[in-house]
Motif scaffolding. Structure first.
Motif, mmCIF file in Angstrom:
data_model
loop_
_atom_site.group_PDB
_atom_site.id
_atom_site.type_symbol
_atom_site.label_atom_id
_atom_site.label_comp_id
_atom_site.label_asym_id
_atom_site.label_seq_id
_atom_site.Cartn_x
_atom_site.Cartn_y
_atom_site.Cartn_z
ATOM 1 N N ASN A 17 33.687 -2.048 -40.007
ATOM 2 C CA ASN A 17 33.844 -0.770 -39.308
ATOM 3 C C ASN A 17 32.776 0.253 -39.664
ATOM 4 O O ASN A 17 32.420 1.083 -38.844
ATOM 5 N N ARG A 18 32.235 0.216 -40.884
ATOM 6 C CA ARG A 18 31.256 1.216 -41.302
ATOM 7 C C ARG A 18 29.979 1.140 -40.471
ATOM 8 O O ARG A 18 29.364 2.143 -40.170
ATOM 9 N N ALA A 19 29.552 -0.046 -40.094
ATOM 10 C CA ALA A 19 28.294 -0.207 -39.364
ATOM 11 C C ALA A 19 28.464 -0.170 -37.855
ATOM 12 O O ALA A 19 27.480 -0.179 -37.121
ATOM 13 N N GLN A 20 29.696 -0.118 -37.404
ATOM 14 C CA GLN A 20 29.921 -0.167 -35.958
ATOM 15 C C GLN A 20 29.394 1.060 -35.234
ATOM 16 O O GLN A 20 28.968 0.962 -34.097
ATOM 17 N N GLY A 21 29.387 2.201 -35.865
ATOM 18 C CA GLY A 21 28.882 3.412 -35.212
ATOM 19 C C GLY A 21 27.412 3.289 -34.864
ATOM 20 O O GLY A 21 26.983 3.589 -33.745
ATOM 21 N N ALA A 22 26.617 2.805 -35.823
ATOM 22 C CA ALA A 22 25.180 2.627 -35.587
ATOM 23 C C ALA A 22 24.933 1.554 -34.535
ATOM 24 O O ALA A 22 24.053 1.697 -33.675
ATOM 25 N N MET A 23 25.678 0.475 -34.610
ATOM 26 C CA MET A 23 25.498 -0.613 -33.639
ATOM 27 C C MET A 23 25.896 -0.159 -32.237
ATOM 28 O O MET A 23 25.281 -0.550 -31.253
ATOM 29 N N THR A 24 26.925 0.666 -32.145
ATOM 30 C CA THR A 24 27.337 1.190 -30.845
ATOM 31 C C THR A 24 26.221 2.021 -30.232
ATOM 32 O O THR A 24 25.884 1.863 -29.048
ATOM 33 N N ILE A 25 25.627 2.894 -31.038
ATOM 34 C CA ILE A 25 24.538 3.726 -30.544
ATOM 35 C C ILE A 25 23.357 2.860 -30.106
ATOM 36 O O ILE A 25 22.789 3.066 -29.030
ATOM 37 N N LEU A 26 22.988 1.882 -30.924
ATOM 38 C CA LEU A 26 21.857 1.007 -30.568
ATOM 39 C C LEU A 26 22.152 0.205 -29.305
ATOM 40 O O LEU A 26 21.278 0.036 -28.447
ATOM 41 N N ALA A 27 23.379 -0.293 -29.195
ATOM 42 C CA ALA A 27 23.741 -1.062 -28.000
ATOM 43 C C ALA A 27 23.653 -0.181 -26.752
ATOM 44 O O ALA A 27 23.120 -0.606 -25.715
ATOM 45 N N ILE A 28 24.138 1.045 -26.844
ATOM 46 C CA ILE A 28 24.085 1.964 -25.699
ATOM 47 C C ILE A 28 22.643 2.307 -25.353
ATOM 48 O O ILE A 28 22.254 2.337 -24.182
ATOM 49 N N VAL A 29 21.829 2.569 -26.392
ATOM 50 C CA VAL A 29 20.417 2.896 -26.155
ATOM 51 C C VAL A 29 19.715 1.757 -25.421
ATOM 52 O O VAL A 29 19.001 1.984 -24.441
ATOM 53 N N PHE A 30 19.930 0.516 -25.856
ATOM 54 C CA PHE A 30 19.261 -0.604 -25.203
ATOM 55 C C PHE A 30 19.836 -0.883 -23.815
ATOM 56 O O PHE A 30 19.107 -1.317 -22.922
ATOM 57 N N ASP A 31 21.111 -0.617 -23.619
ATOM 58 C CA ASP A 31 21.683 -0.761 -22.276
ATOM 59 C C ASP A 31 21.057 0.242 -21.311
ATOM 60 O O ASP A 31 20.671 -0.104 -20.182
ATOM 61 N N VAL A 32 20.930 1.488 -21.763
ATOM 62 C CA VAL A 32 20.317 2.521 -20.924
ATOM 63 C C VAL A 32 18.846 2.196 -20.685
ATOM 64 O O VAL A 32 18.339 2.327 -19.562
ATOM 65 N N LEU A 33 18.149 1.753 -21.736
ATOM 66 C CA LEU A 33 16.742 1.370 -21.590
ATOM 67 C C LEU A 33 16.576 0.236 -20.586
ATOM 68 O O LEU A 33 15.651 0.238 -19.771
ATOM 69 N N PHE A 34 17.492 -0.722 -20.621
ATOM 70 C CA PHE A 34 17.459 -1.834 -19.670
ATOM 71 C C PHE A 34 17.590 -1.319 -18.237
ATOM 72 O O PHE A 34 16.845 -1.720 -17.343
ATOM 73 N N ILE A 35 18.515 -0.404 -18.019
ATOM 74 C CA ILE A 35 18.723 0.155 -16.677
ATOM 75 C C ILE A 35 17.491 0.930 -16.220
ATOM 76 O O ILE A 35 17.051 0.805 -15.073
ATOM 77 N N VAL A 36 16.899 1.708 -17.132
ATOM 78 C CA VAL A 36 15.715 2.492 -16.781
ATOM 79 C C VAL A 36 14.552 1.573 -16.398
ATOM 80 O O VAL A 36 13.867 1.807 -15.396
ATOM 81 N N VAL A 37 14.343 0.501 -17.164
ATOM 82 C CA VAL A 37 13.242 -0.416 -16.850
ATOM 83 C C VAL A 37 13.510 -1.138 -15.533
ATOM 84 O O VAL A 37 12.593 -1.389 -14.759
ATOM 85 N N CYS A 38 14.765 -1.449 -15.238
ATOM 86 C CA CYS A 38 15.102 -2.057 -13.930
ATOM 87 C C CYS A 38 14.734 -1.111 -12.790
ATOM 88 O O CYS A 38 14.166 -1.536 -11.776
ATOM 89 N N ILE A 39 15.020 0.166 -12.957
ATOM 90 C CA ILE A 39 14.696 1.149 -11.917
ATOM 91 C C ILE A 39 13.185 1.287 -11.776
ATOM 92 O O ILE A 39 12.656 1.336 -10.657
ATOM 93 N N VAL A 40 12.475 1.327 -12.911
ATOM 94 C CA VAL A 40 11.013 1.414 -12.877
ATOM 95 C C VAL A 40 10.428 0.201 -12.165
ATOM 96 O O VAL A 40 9.522 0.325 -11.343
ATOM 97 N N LYS A 41 10.965 -0.967 -12.461
ATOM 98 C CA LYS A 41 10.482 -2.191 -11.810
ATOM 99 C C LYS A 41 10.698 -2.121 -10.303
ATOM 100 O O LYS A 41 9.794 -2.431 -9.520
#
Length: 116
Positions: free
Chosen positions: A80-104
């Motif tokens: 549970n202690r590391a889940q906060g950081a992993m959640t943020i990283l997962a969200i960041v990469f999900d958003v980045l994926f969507i942004v790159v799809c739109i750019v493409k």
């Protein structure tokens, strides 16, 4: 003499185009809708650029997707202690994926519009 259908240059004594078979007429000036070799070269160059950009964006999307999946899986594996950081990283990469799809999509649309 140039074919009015495909733009192929033919010998003056030909009655039919050597490329498309269309009947040739003796024109003293090229037709307005004639595709000249320079135009074909520009179109081919545009297609090659588009393919190179699409290939690069596909590689980038694959890398971002892999990171997003890894961080999402780590959410469930780590304590549970590391889940906060992993959640943020997962969200960041999900958003980045969507942004790159739109750019493409926008980039390939731009190249498609240039081709017309």
């Amino acid at each position: 003499m140039f074919c009015s259908q495909c733009g192929q240059e033919n010998r003056n004594d030909r009655k039919f185009c050597s490329n498309c078979g269309a009947p040739l007429k003796d024109y003293t000036k090229p037709a307005q809708n004639l595709i000249m070799p320079e135009d074909i070269i520009k179109q081919q160059t545009n297609i090659e650029k588009r393919n190179k950009v699409a290939r690069g964006l596909n590689i980038l999307l694959s890398i971002i997707f892999c990171f997003a999946v890894v961080f999402t899986i780590l959410l469930f594996v780590l304590p549970n202690r590391a889940q906060g950081a992993m959640t943020i990283l997962a969200i960041v990469f999900d958003v980045l994926f969507i942004v790159v799809c739109i750019v493409k999509a926008c980039t390939l649309k731009k190249y498609k519009n240039k081709q017309k």
